[in-house]
Scaffold this motif. Structure first.
Motif, PDB file in Angstrom:
ATOM      1  N   MET A   1       0.840  -1.206   0.000  1.00 46.47           N
ATOM      2  CA  MET A   1       0.000   0.000   0.000  1.00 46.47           C
ATOM      3  C   MET A   1       0.875   1.255   0.000  1.00 46.47           C
ATOM      4  N   GLU A   2       1.885   1.172   0.871  1.00 54.41           N
ATOM      5  CA  GLU A   2       2.789   2.320   0.987  1.00 54.41           C
ATOM      6  C   GLU A   2       3.520   2.568  -0.336  1.00 54.41           C
ATOM      7  N   ILE A   3       3.841   1.452  -1.022  1.00 54.96           N
ATOM      8  CA  ILE A   3       4.550   1.542  -2.308  1.00 54.96           C
ATOM      9  C   ILE A   3       3.664   2.241  -3.329  1.00 54.96           C
ATOM     10  N   ILE A   4       2.377   1.903  -3.332  1.00 52.41           N
ATOM     11  CA  ILE A   4       1.459   2.501  -4.308  1.00 52.41           C
ATOM     12  C   ILE A   4       1.352   4.013  -4.057  1.00 52.41           C
ATOM     13  N   THR A   5       1.245   4.379  -2.821  1.00 48.17           N
ATOM     14  CA  THR A   5       1.190   5.813  -2.480  1.00 48.17           C
ATOM     15  C   THR A   5       2.478   6.487  -2.945  1.00 48.17           C
ATOM     16  N   PHE A   6       3.589   5.795  -2.682  1.00 50.12           N
ATOM     17  CA  PHE A   6       4.913   6.310  -3.058  1.00 50.12           C
ATOM     18  C   PHE A   6       4.983   6.582  -4.571  1.00 50.12           C
ATOM     19  N   LEU A   7       4.443   5.628  -5.327  1.00 52.54           N
ATOM     20  CA  LEU A   7       4.495   5.777  -6.788  1.00 52.54           C
ATOM     21  C   LEU A   7       3.524   6.841  -7.305  1.00 52.54           C
ATOM     22  N   GLU A   8       2.580   7.219  -6.472  1.00 46.38           N
ATOM     23  CA  GLU A   8       1.607   8.232  -6.908  1.00 46.38           C
ATOM     24  C   GLU A   8       2.137   9.658  -6.754  1.00 46.38           C
ATOM     25  N   TYR A   9       3.183   9.801  -5.964  1.00 45.14           N
ATOM     26  CA  TYR A   9       3.757  11.150  -5.795  1.00 45.14           C
ATOM     27  C   TYR A   9       4.340  11.635  -7.128  1.00 45.14           C
ATOM     28  N   THR A  10       3.939  12.845  -7.510  1.00 46.52           N
ATOM     29  CA  THR A  10       4.429  13.387  -8.783  1.00 46.52           C
ATOM     30  C   THR A  10       5.954  13.525  -8.773  1.00 46.52           C
ATOM     31  N   PHE A  11       6.515  13.972  -7.635  1.00 52.33           N
ATOM     32  CA  PHE A  11       7.976  14.193  -7.619  1.00 52.33           C
ATOM     33  C   PHE A  11       8.732  12.870  -7.749  1.00 52.33           C
ATOM     34  N   ILE A  12       8.106  11.782  -7.271  1.00 54.32           N
ATOM     35  CA  ILE A  12       8.753  10.461  -7.415  1.00 54.32           C
ATOM     36  C   ILE A  12       8.693  10.036  -8.890  1.00 54.32           C
ATOM     37  N   GLN A  13       7.547  10.259  -9.514  1.00 53.85           N
ATOM     38  CA  GLN A  13       7.397   9.893 -10.938  1.00 53.85           C
ATOM     39  C   GLN A  13       8.415  10.658 -11.788  1.00 53.85           C
ATOM     40  N   LYS A  14       8.533  11.968 -11.486  1.00 52.24           N
ATOM     41  CA  LYS A  14       9.498  12.796 -12.238  1.00 52.24           C
ATOM     42  C   LYS A  14      10.919  12.275 -12.021  1.00 52.24           C
ATOM     43  N   ALA A  15      11.223  11.932 -10.769  1.00 49.18           N
ATOM     44  CA  ALA A  15      12.579  11.459 -10.449  1.00 49.18           C
ATOM     45  C   ALA A  15      12.876  10.147 -11.190  1.00 49.18           C
TER      46      ALA A  15
END
Lengths: 250, 268
Positions: free
Chosen positions: B1-15
């Motif tokens: 669940m935490e991973i999915i939230t993590f992947l939803e962050y725009t700054f993580i996607q950009k990184a």
């Protein structure tokens, strides 16, 4: 007379040292020229200048009747460098890839290799009897095998003239004999013009038809029989000692 | 669940997005640089990028717009110094790199306003990458990859045996210049990811890792790309969850892959 390579009044200087002074000669199609001379006599410098690796010189170099600097002579010239000196031995490269590099001279941008090129590589490797090495890594081969692979690279483009810089230095006697026989076949059967720099003067006597002896200047250029009568050729060349020609000349 | 939230962050996607592109070009170029014994040029140019970014900040411009051309010019300067003067290549890198750092320090001292911004580039922060930087990274990465693709065999030949390459009509001087310019662009792009201090690791580590285990140049390229990509993705992920600096985590994961490759080589 079909002149393939003509050098006129060539002078090359390293810093203050004159490496070549007024060197002139002309090589005809089908010649097998032994290029000999003492260490530091300018043999490699001459080969490199002719090949365009040294650009600061005075005098004129013509390949196939055209000035070297204005022509794409490299398409018809094969080169086997000295003792694999400039090769990056850590490079993870297969024999097939190395031989393909010999075809780069035939390519224009963008340079990509076709299926036909890869077939040509097989033909070249077969001609030298090393097709089974095609997928092997270069670094895994023996000195003799590496030398044959580099010869295959030089031959891949089917050159009209082949320049070999001390090709037999790293070879054992059996591989050396084998190597010279291949060169002789290229010269006699495929009419490839050969310029061979070597200390193995015994082999020059055995295989070459002309001798170019330089010690910064041209000391002798002509038929081997003119330099040393056929009746004495064994004493001139067969001892296979360094500089024997030089001593004979003196 | 935490991973999915993590992947939803725009700054993580950009990184992830920008990091993946930069990782791949670093690994491809790094292989050529390592085999040509030019690895330290990455280190030198990253120091120049410190001065160049300072210059950008000094003039209030977007740092990359200044850094890309300045670092490219510096890379040409390194080539010219080593070719035209009696200075070895590594010394030329040292000279230009020192000028870069010194200029950055002087500019920082003169401006007194952007030190925090400038020093953030020392260790990078890919999690703070902007949309403009992502777009710029992707465009420049495509250019670098296209150039490598079209000049692949010339680069290959000049790296394996430069002297022979010349005799087959390969313009080795042009190829060297091209490689240096591509390195300059890649270094600037990597600064945001791992920082000025660690850029060279991104160029060197995936390449040397691949060279331990690969048989063949293309396999080396694939392994180097895979190692680099994994290091960036794992580095971003671990640094987020463990609250560690991202650039340093990416570099240490790269180093771990290198250690594993050495171990694999020893046991096989």
């Amino acid at each position: 007379m079909d002149i393939i390579l003509e050098v006129k009044n060539l002078n090359v200087k390293y810093e203050q040292t004159e490496a070549l002074q007024n060197v002139s000669f002309a090589i005809e199609r089908g010649d097998f020229v032994g290029l000999a001379g003492p260490n530091g006599g300018g043999k490699t410098t001459l080969a490199k200048t002719v090949l365009g690796l040294i650009n600061e010189y005075s005098g004129e170099i013509y390949f196939f009747g055209k000035k070297q600097k204005n022509s794409d002579y490299f398409k018809k010239v094969g080169y086997l460098p000295q003792k694999q000196s400039s090769i990056n031995q850590l490079f993870p490269v297969s024999v097939g890839e190395i031989v393909l590099l010999g075809l780069l001279s035939q390519k224009t941008m963008p340079k990509f290799f076709t299926h036909t090129d890869k077939k040509l590589i097989n033909t070249t490797l077969s001609k030298l009897g090393i097709l089974e090495l095609k997928n092997k890594m270069f670094s895994e081969l023996s000195g003799g095998q590496q030398q044959k692979v580099l010869l295959a690279r030089a031959l891949a483009s089917n050159p009209e003239i082949l320049i070999l810089d001390e090709p037999s230095t790293a070879l054992d006697p059996a591989s050396r004999e084998d190597f010279f026989k291949i060169i002789q076949t290229l010269n006699q059967e495929f009419k490839t013009t050969i310029i061979l720099i070597t200390h193995d003067t015994g082999y020059i006597g055995q295989y070459a038809n002309k001798l170019l002896y330089i010690d910064r200047k041209v000391l002798f250029f002509g038929k081997i029989s003119d330099f040393c009568p056929h009746s004495d050729i064994n004493s001139c060349f067969e001892k296979n000692e360094h500089h024997i020609i030089w001593h004979q000349h003196k | 669940m935490e991973i999915i939230t993590f992947l939803e962050y725009t700054f993580i996607q950009k990184a992830f997005f920008a990091g993946s592109f930069v990782a791949i070009i670093c690994s491809a170029l790094g292989l050529f640089l390592v085999l040509r014994k030019m690895s330290l040029i990455g280190d030198g140019l990253s120091h120049v990028s410190f001065g160049a970014i300072a210059l950008g900040l000094f003039f209030g411009s977007y740092p990359y717009y200044i850094a890309v051309p300045v670092v490219m010019i510096a890379s040409l300067l390194i080539l010219k110094i080593s070719e035209k003067t009696k200075v070895y290549g590594d010394s030329a890198i040292g000279i230009v790199s020192a000028i870069g750092i010194a200029s950055g320090v002087i500019l920082a001292s003169l401006s007194k306003g952007f030190n925090v911004d400038l020093f953030s580039y020392l260790f990078g922060n890919i999690l703070a990458i902007s949309t403009t930087e992502v777009i710029l990274s992707i465009i420049l990465s495509f250019i670098v990859l296209a150039v490598i693709y079209f000049f692949y065999w010339d680069l290959f030949s000049a790296t394996f045996d430069e002297e022979y390459a010349k005799t087959t009509g390969v313009k080795t001087h042009f190829i060297n210049t091209l490689l240096t310019l591509l390195t300059a662009v890649t270094v600037v792009l990597s600064v945001k990811m791992v920082g000025i201090m660690l850029v060279s690791a991104l160029l060197i580590l995936p390449a040397v890792t691949a060279l331990q285990i690969a048989k063949g140049f293309k396999t080396s390229m694939i392994i180097a790309g895979f190692v680099s990509l994994c290091s960036v993705i794992l580095g971003i992920t671990f640094s987020f969850f463990l609250d560690l600096p991202t650039g340093a985590t990416i570099v240490l994961i790269n180093a771990l892959f290198f250690g594993l490759a050495l171990f694999y080589k020893k046991i096989t």
